[in-house]
Scaffold this motif. Sequence first.
Motif, mmCIF file in Angstrom:
data_model
loop_
_atom_site.group_PDB
_atom_site.id
_atom_site.type_symbol
_atom_site.label_atom_id
_atom_site.label_comp_id
_atom_site.label_asym_id
_atom_site.label_seq_id
_atom_site.Cartn_x
_atom_site.Cartn_y
_atom_site.Cartn_z
ATOM 1 N N TRP A 58 0.839 -1.209 0.000
ATOM 2 C CA TRP A 58 0.000 0.000 0.000
ATOM 3 C C TRP A 58 0.868 1.250 0.000
ATOM 4 O O TRP A 58 0.656 2.179 -0.752
ATOM 5 N N ARG A 59 1.847 1.288 0.860
ATOM 6 C CA ARG A 59 2.664 2.481 1.072
ATOM 7 C C ARG A 59 3.519 2.911 -0.118
ATOM 8 O O ARG A 59 3.627 4.102 -0.389
ATOM 9 N N PRO A 60 4.137 1.992 -0.856
ATOM 10 C CA PRO A 60 5.013 2.435 -1.949
ATOM 11 C C PRO A 60 4.266 3.246 -3.011
ATOM 12 O O PRO A 60 3.148 2.903 -3.408
ATOM 13 N N GLU A 61 4.898 4.327 -3.430
ATOM 14 C CA GLU A 61 4.341 5.151 -4.499
ATOM 15 C C GLU A 61 5.446 5.981 -5.133
ATOM 16 O O GLU A 61 6.525 6.121 -4.572
ATOM 17 N N VAL A 62 5.137 6.496 -6.304
ATOM 18 C CA VAL A 62 6.023 7.438 -6.984
ATOM 19 C C VAL A 62 5.213 8.700 -7.190
ATOM 20 O O VAL A 62 4.090 8.658 -7.688
ATOM 21 N N VAL A 63 5.785 9.840 -6.791
ATOM 22 C CA VAL A 63 5.112 11.125 -6.948
ATOM 23 C C VAL A 63 5.944 11.970 -7.905
ATOM 24 O O VAL A 63 7.141 12.162 -7.687
ATOM 25 N N VAL A 64 5.294 12.449 -8.958
ATOM 26 C CA VAL A 64 5.970 13.293 -9.936
ATOM 27 C C VAL A 64 5.385 14.694 -9.788
ATOM 28 O O VAL A 64 4.177 14.885 -9.886
ATOM 29 N N SER A 65 6.264 15.673 -9.549
ATOM 30 C CA SER A 65 5.807 17.053 -9.365
ATOM 31 C C SER A 65 6.765 18.004 -10.066
ATOM 32 O O SER A 65 7.789 17.581 -10.600
ATOM 33 N N ASP A 66 6.442 19.272 -10.039
ATOM 34 C CA ASP A 66 7.335 20.268 -10.629
ATOM 35 C C ASP A 66 8.647 20.380 -9.850
ATOM 36 O O ASP A 66 9.630 20.889 -10.362
#
Length: 194
Positions: A58-66
């Motif tokens: 559940w916890r793993p994620e990839v966040v793409v931002s400026d």
Amino acid sequence: MNPERHFSSPSGRVLTVAAALVALVVLVGVAADGGVHALAHVGAIPVLAAAVVWALYWRPEVVVSDGGVTVANPLRTTHVPWPTFVGVDTRWSLVVRTTDGEVTAWAAPRASGTARRVGRRPGAEERTVRGASAETVALEITGRHATLAAAGHLEGAHEIAAAHGMRPARRWDVPVVSTLGALAVLAVLGLALA
């Protein structure tokens, strides 16, 4: 400014909910069969199992931002600012290459051959749930990087990063590590005192 995009595994969410429900059923069964005494001895085990599944799926994620790419893995999180970004690789899973090494994303494995073929069919993009295949996330990362570079926001970024010693920020996720550690200790103590 473009919005942040979060990528995680939808199947990991389902697995985590299922694990939590199983843990709850086990806890209720232990309490009903052996009371508080039995629950004190073995109750931490199903809770630990559910917590491990949560940390892994559940916890793993990839966040793409400026501001860059943030890779949250089960126990560590790495933020890669755009000036330290070099590229991505999707051979086995998503790997973000930086000026300081590589970061593998737990949340973005490579899509299966079937998923890649289905993804190529016309109109498949509308039916696909925004998931976390390595290819999907890599496209988002390279697209965001290209947009920022075309707007001139990354001009000379590598040189500035090198001059100021900018590196990806890596940190242990202390609440996750300490919670899992405490549950493991409780599980071992419960079994030892049984």
